[in-house]
Write a protein that holds these residues in place. Structure first.
Motif, PDB file in Angstrom:
ATOM      1  N   LYS A 127      22.178 -26.293 -36.237  1.00 14.01           N
ATOM      2  CA  LYS A 127      23.232 -25.732 -35.398  1.00 14.01           C
ATOM      3  C   LYS A 127      22.767 -24.384 -34.861  1.00 14.01           C
ATOM      4  CE  LYS A 127      28.129 -24.668 -35.027  1.00 14.01           C
ATOM      5  NZ  LYS A 127      29.471 -24.726 -35.668  1.00 14.01           N
ATOM      6  N   ILE A 128      22.897 -24.203 -33.554  1.00 13.95           N
ATOM      7  CA  ILE A 128      22.523 -22.943 -32.914  1.00 13.95           C
ATOM      8  C   ILE A 128      23.674 -21.957 -33.092  1.00 13.95           C
ATOM      9  CG2 ILE A 128      21.652 -21.879 -30.807  1.00 13.95           C
ATOM     10  CD1 ILE A 128      21.208 -24.750 -29.739  1.00 13.95           C
ATOM     11  N   LYS A 129      23.369 -20.823 -33.672  1.00 15.54           N
ATOM     12  CA  LYS A 129      24.375 -19.772 -33.836  1.00 15.54           C
ATOM     13  C   LYS A 129      24.259 -18.720 -32.731  1.00 15.54           C
ATOM     14  CE  LYS A 129      26.135 -21.364 -37.695  1.00 15.54           C
ATOM     15  NZ  LYS A 129      26.123 -20.543 -38.920  1.00 15.54           N
ATOM     16  N   ARG A 130      23.000 -18.325 -32.428  1.00 14.69           N
ATOM     17  CA  ARG A 130      22.768 -17.342 -31.358  1.00 14.69           C
ATOM     18  C   ARG A 130      21.428 -17.630 -30.703  1.00 14.69           C
ATOM     19  NH1 ARG A 130      23.929 -11.371 -33.695  1.00 14.69           N
ATOM     20  NH2 ARG A 130      23.613 -10.826 -31.499  1.00 14.69           N
ATOM     21  N   LEU A 131      21.386 -17.443 -29.402  1.00 12.46           N
ATOM     22  CA  LEU A 131      20.161 -17.575 -28.612  1.00 12.46           C
ATOM     23  C   LEU A 131      20.358 -16.690 -27.386  1.00 12.46           C
ATOM     24  CD1 LEU A 131      17.397 -19.089 -28.219  1.00 12.46           C
ATOM     25  CD2 LEU A 131      18.670 -20.779 -26.891  1.00 12.46           C
ATOM     26  N   GLU A 132      19.954 -15.401 -27.493  1.00 15.67           N
ATOM     27  CA  GLU A 132      20.370 -14.447 -26.462  1.00 15.67           C
ATOM     28  C   GLU A 132      19.461 -13.233 -26.415  1.00 15.67           C
ATOM     29  OE1 GLU A 132      23.746 -11.875 -28.770  1.00 15.67           O
ATOM     30  OE2 GLU A 132      24.058 -14.045 -28.671  1.00 15.67           O
ATOM     31  N   ARG A 133      19.628 -12.461 -25.349  1.00 16.58           N
ATOM     32  CA  ARG A 133      18.998 -11.145 -25.232  1.00 16.58           C
ATOM     33  C   ARG A 133      19.933 -10.098 -25.826  1.00 16.58           C
ATOM     34  NH1 ARG A 133      17.661  -9.460 -19.332  1.00 16.58           N
ATOM     35  NH2 ARG A 133      16.157  -8.073 -20.352  1.00 16.58           N
ATOM     36  N   PRO A 140      15.063  -3.725 -25.380  1.00 16.92           N
ATOM     37  CA  PRO A 140      15.693  -5.061 -25.406  1.00 16.92           C
ATOM     38  C   PRO A 140      14.942  -5.994 -26.348  1.00 16.92           C
ATOM     39  CG  PRO A 140      14.520  -4.703 -23.341  1.00 16.92           C
ATOM     40  CD  PRO A 140      14.524  -3.389 -24.054  1.00 16.92           C
ATOM     41  N   ARG A 141      15.670  -6.936 -26.908  1.00 16.70           N
ATOM     42  CA  ARG A 141      15.087  -7.879 -27.863  1.00 16.70           C
ATOM     43  C   ARG A 141      15.580  -9.289 -27.573  1.00 16.70           C
ATOM     44  NH1 ARG A 141      18.138  -3.756 -28.945  1.00 16.70           N
ATOM     45  NH2 ARG A 141      19.194  -4.563 -30.786  1.00 16.70           N
ATOM     46  N   GLY A 142      14.821 -10.258 -28.045  1.00 14.80           N
ATOM     47  CA  GLY A 142      15.286 -11.639 -28.075  1.00 14.80           C
ATOM     48  C   GLY A 142      15.766 -11.957 -29.476  1.00 14.80           C
ATOM     49  N   PHE A 143      16.924 -12.596 -29.593  1.00 12.07           N
ATOM     50  CA  PHE A 143      17.521 -12.848 -30.906  1.00 12.07           C
ATOM     51  C   PHE A 143      17.886 -14.321 -31.024  1.00 12.07           C
ATOM     52  CE2 PHE A 143      20.765 -12.944 -34.177  1.00 12.07           C
ATOM     53  CZ  PHE A 143      20.285 -12.035 -35.123  1.00 12.07           C
ATOM     54  N   PRO A 169      10.855  -8.104 -30.073  1.00  6.90           N
ATOM     55  CA  PRO A 169      10.958  -7.100 -28.999  1.00  6.90           C
ATOM     56  C   PRO A 169      10.597  -7.692 -27.645  1.00  6.90           C
ATOM     57  CG  PRO A 169       9.739  -6.238 -30.880  1.00  6.90           C
ATOM     58  CD  PRO A 169       9.912  -7.705 -31.127  1.00  6.90           C
ATOM     59  N   ASP A 170      11.347  -7.255 -26.643  1.00  7.58           N
ATOM     60  CA  ASP A 170      11.094  -7.667 -25.259  1.00  7.58           C
ATOM     61  C   ASP A 170      10.363  -6.521 -24.577  1.00  7.58           C
ATOM     62  OD1 ASP A 170      11.127  -8.417 -22.626  1.00  7.58           O
ATOM     63  OD2 ASP A 170      13.307  -8.375 -22.414  1.00  7.58           O
ATOM     64  N   THR A 171       9.040  -6.572 -24.567  1.00  7.30           N
ATOM     65  CA  THR A 171       8.244  -5.444 -24.089  1.00  7.30           C
ATOM     66  C   THR A 171       8.297  -5.289 -22.575  1.00  7.30           C
ATOM     67  OG1 THR A 171       6.294  -6.880 -24.056  1.00  7.30           O
ATOM     68  CG2 THR A 171       6.678  -5.578 -26.041  1.00  7.30           C
ATOM     69  N   GLY A 172       8.643  -6.345 -21.865  1.00  6.36           N
ATOM     70  CA  GLY A 172       8.627  -6.267 -20.407  1.00  6.36           C
ATOM     71  C   GLY A 172       9.922  -5.821 -19.779  1.00  6.36           C
ATOM     72  N   ASP A 173      11.015  -5.827 -20.552  1.00  7.82           N
ATOM     73  CA  ASP A 173      12.323  -5.404 -20.052  1.00  7.82           C
ATOM     74  C   ASP A 173      12.729  -6.192 -18.803  1.00  7.82           C
ATOM     75  OD1 ASP A 173      14.705  -4.103 -19.969  1.00  7.82           O
ATOM     76  OD2 ASP A 173      13.927  -2.274 -19.055  1.00  7.82           O
ATOM     77  N   SER A 174      12.524  -7.501 -18.827  1.00  5.48           N
ATOM     78  CA  SER A 174      12.931  -8.372 -17.730  1.00  5.48           C
ATOM     79  C   SER A 174      13.365  -9.705 -18.307  1.00  5.48           C
ATOM     80  CB  SER A 174      11.785  -8.581 -16.733  1.00  5.48           C
ATOM     81  OG  SER A 174      10.725  -9.310 -17.340  1.00  5.48           O
ATOM     82  N   VAL A 175      14.015 -10.524 -17.499  1.00  6.29           N
ATOM     83  CA  VAL A 175      14.432 -11.837 -17.977  1.00  6.29           C
ATOM     84  C   VAL A 175      13.215 -12.682 -18.323  1.00  6.29           C
ATOM     85  CG1 VAL A 175      15.643 -13.963 -17.379  1.00  6.29           C
ATOM     86  CG2 VAL A 175      16.580 -11.761 -16.678  1.00  6.29           C
ATOM     87  N   GLU A 176      12.164 -12.592 -17.500  1.00 12.01           N
ATOM     88  CA  GLU A 176      10.949 -13.372 -17.757  1.00 12.01           C
ATOM     89  C   GLU A 176      10.328 -12.999 -19.107  1.00 12.01           C
ATOM     90  OE1 GLU A 176      11.690 -11.839 -14.997  1.00 12.01           O
ATOM     91  OE2 GLU A 176      11.830 -13.433 -13.494  1.00 12.01           O
ATOM     92  N   ALA A 181       9.923 -13.525 -25.450  1.00 10.94           N
ATOM     93  CA  ALA A 181      10.399 -13.030 -26.746  1.00 10.94           C
ATOM     94  C   ALA A 181      11.202 -14.104 -27.483  1.00 10.94           C
ATOM     95  CB  ALA A 181      11.243 -11.776 -26.543  1.00 10.94           C
ATOM     96  N   LEU A 182      12.044 -14.830 -26.772  1.00 10.58           N
ATOM     97  CA  LEU A 182      12.840 -15.878 -27.402  1.00 10.58           C
ATOM     98  C   LEU A 182      11.959 -17.023 -27.893  1.00 10.58           C
ATOM     99  CD1 LEU A 182      15.900 -15.919 -24.974  1.00 10.58           C
ATOM    100  CD2 LEU A 182      15.933 -15.263 -27.385  1.00 10.58           C
ATOM    101  N   ASN A 183      10.931 -17.359 -27.117  1.00  8.61           N
ATOM    102  CA  ASN A 183      10.002 -18.407 -27.553  1.00  8.61           C
ATOM    103  C   ASN A 183       9.292 -18.008 -28.850  1.00  8.61           C
ATOM    104  OD1 ASN A 183      10.542 -20.161 -25.434  1.00  8.61           O
ATOM    105  ND2 ASN A 183       8.923 -19.336 -24.129  1.00  8.61           N
ATOM    106  N   ARG A 184       8.838 -16.767 -28.920  1.00  7.66           N
ATOM    107  CA  ARG A 184       8.137 -16.303 -30.124  1.00  7.66           C
ATOM    108  C   ARG A 184       9.074 -16.267 -31.329  1.00  7.66           C
ATOM    109  NH1 ARG A 184       4.809 -11.237 -27.379  1.00  7.66           N
ATOM    110  NH2 ARG A 184       3.199 -12.499 -26.362  1.00  7.66           N
ATOM    111  N   ALA A 185      10.292 -15.777 -31.113  1.00  9.10           N
ATOM    112  CA  ALA A 185      11.252 -15.714 -32.215  1.00  9.10           C
ATOM    113  C   ALA A 185      11.582 -17.117 -32.724  1.00  9.10           C
ATOM    114  CB  ALA A 185      12.519 -14.997 -31.759  1.00  9.10           C
ATOM    115  N   THR A 186      11.734 -18.067 -31.813  1.00 10.08           N
ATOM    116  CA  THR A 186      12.026 -19.445 -32.215  1.00 10.08           C
ATOM    117  C   THR A 186      10.860 -20.037 -32.991  1.00 10.08           C
ATOM    118  OG1 THR A 186      13.426 -19.726 -30.246  1.00 10.08           O
ATOM    119  CG2 THR A 186      12.710 -21.718 -31.380  1.00 10.08           C
TER     120      THR A 186
END
Length: 221
Positions: A127-133, A140-143, A169-176, A181-186
């Protein structure tokens, strides 16, 4: 009469000029959820048989394709990005990525989805609880937060259930860069699940072998 006809005609170029100066509508952007292959491609202990990964569960906005974000000043509010979308619904994408990750980790003899309609020995559900910036309060971070469970189907016994969270951490400070960051966290979250499941596989192997036998991990009965 002629003046009344000419006035609207003369006004048309002026109106067209005003409309033509409007900014262009931003284009839509679509992103894939792609988890890198596990660093360890072969487990010391594998589950015998077939492991089936169910479609992930999710509530509300987590079932939809727009990217989500929250801000530090409003931690209880979740918002959707305009013009930025996943290529598919998160429950389906995460199911497909977990199947690929488990196959590459060789945690079981076979890893499938329910679409194949084959008899399985183990079932993974999530179950997905959170998938967000996460914005504000620092860089900014991916969580990512998920609950994952592993069930042995022969006796419907729970092998493993746990909640996993990862932040990158989202080092680029952009959606891309947030997608990266989300891929790495996953990926790290999946790796932690594999480590726990592998430990459970060793315990199961030790339980089912007769006395004097040796498991794949060298545990004697």
């Amino acid at each position: 009469m002629t003046k009344n006809i000419l006035l609207p005609v003369l006004f048309i170029p002026f109106l067209a000029g005003c409309l033509g100066s409007a900014p262009p509508v931003p284009r839509d952007h679509y992103y894939r959820l792609l988890v890198a292959a596990p660093a360890q491609t072969k487990s010391d202990a594998r589950f015998a048989g077939v492991m089936r990964v169910e479609l992930f569960q999710a509530d509300g906005l987590l079932r939809e394709r727009p990217l989500l974000y929250s801000e530090s000043g409003a931690p209880h509010e979740v918002q959707q990005h305009n013009y930025h979308y996943w290529t598919g619904a998160p429950p389906r994408m995460l199911q497909e990525q977990l199947v690929a990750y488990l196959r590459r980790s060789q945690i079981a003899h076979s890893v499938v989805t329910p679409d194949l309609r084959v008899r399985a020995d183990y079932q993974v559900s999530g179950k997905i609880k959170r998938l967000e910036r996460l914005l504000g309060g620092g860089p900014p971070r991916g969580f990512v937060e998920m609950e994952l469970a592993l069930v042995r189907l022969s006796n419907n016994s729970l092998v493993l259930v746990d909640s996993f969270t990862e932040e990158e951490p989202d080092t680029g400070d952009s959606v891309e860069s947030a997608i990266t960051a989300l891929n790495r966290a996953t990926g790290r979250l999946f790796d932690r699940f594999v480590v726990k499941a592998t430990g459970a596989a060793s315990r199961i192997a030790a339980q089912v072998l007769p006395p004097g036998s040796t498991t794949k991990t060298g545990v004697r009965r």
